[in-house]
Design an enzyme around this catalytic site. Structure first.
Site, mmCIF file in Angstrom:
data_model
loop_
_atom_site.group_PDB
_atom_site.id
_atom_site.type_symbol
_atom_site.label_atom_id
_atom_site.label_comp_id
_atom_site.label_asym_id
_atom_site.label_seq_id
_atom_site.Cartn_x
_atom_site.Cartn_y
_atom_site.Cartn_z
ATOM 1 N N CYS A 92 41.578 34.092 39.573
ATOM 2 C CA CYS A 92 41.691 34.887 39.938
ATOM 3 C C CYS A 92 43.788 35.478 40.029
ATOM 4 O O CYS A 92 44.240 34.629 39.392
ATOM 5 C CB CYS A 92 42.276 34.564 41.862
ATOM 6 S SG CYS A 92 43.401 35.466 43.234
ATOM 7 N N GLU A 135 36.297 39.396 46.523
ATOM 8 C CA GLU A 135 37.412 40.716 47.051
ATOM 9 C C GLU A 135 37.238 40.511 48.541
ATOM 10 O O GLU A 135 38.354 40.416 48.793
ATOM 11 C CB GLU A 135 37.612 41.829 46.334
ATOM 12 C CG GLU A 135 37.070 41.522 44.702
ATOM 13 C CD GLU A 135 38.883 41.228 44.257
ATOM 14 O OE1 GLU A 135 39.502 40.602 44.364
ATOM 15 O OE2 GLU A 135 38.728 40.227 43.021
#
Ligand SMILES: [Zn+2]
Length: 160
Positions: A92, A135
């Site tokens: 991430c 997401e």
């Protein structure tokens, strides 16, 4: 414009985001442009608005290397997911240097809106399915740290 990426443990990353209303203001159009520029600059495959300090349900996906044109999705949702799950190593941009195995549904149908409010829906598998799920989690304030079953890299970086 390249935006600054919020990093863990910034609280905005764990706060559920607000729905976006239509027609979108110019600031949202600009935000999406900037998010696309930022995800490319960071060599990322996806980015959600809270990662650039905006508490809005907006994501961008950048899988051009896989032949999928980069796109943005507003108010995205997982409308259906397969019972079958698979594990993939995920990282991430907001948790630099940390990677781990995350189990998620293999296939999903996602829906959302484009910049003009038009509904977009698609069923997908593979990397696209995983990126969209990652997401969308961001827009709900959920990080991979809640989902990693086994760290593959960087666990020691997480001490707060
Ligand atoms: Zn992320």
């Amino acid at each position: 414009m390249i935006l600054k990426i919020a990093t863990y443990p910034n609280k905005i990353l764990e706060t559920p985001c607000e729905e976006v209303g239509f027609p979108v203001p110019d600031a949202v159009r600009q935000l999406i442009k900037n998010m696309l520029e930022t995800v490319r600059d960071a060599n990322g495959i996806g980015l959600a608005a809270p990662q650039v300090n905006k508490n809005l349900r907006i994501i961008v996906v950048n899988l051009e290397y896989a032949g999928i044109p980069a796109f943005a999705l507003i108010n995205p949702k997982v409308a259906w997911s397969s019972k079958k799950t698979t594990e993939m190593e995920e990282g991430c941009l907001s948790i630099p240097g940390v990677f781990g195995m995350v189990e998620r549904p293999e296939k999903i149908t996602f829906s959302g809106q484009d910049i003009n409010g038009k509904i977009i829906t698609a069923r997908c598998g593979g990397i696209l399915s995983k990126v969209v799920q990652h997401e969308i989690d961001h827009t709900n304030g959920i990080l991979i740290l809640e989902k990693i079953k086994k760290y593959t890299q960087g666990k020691e970086l997480l001490k707060k």
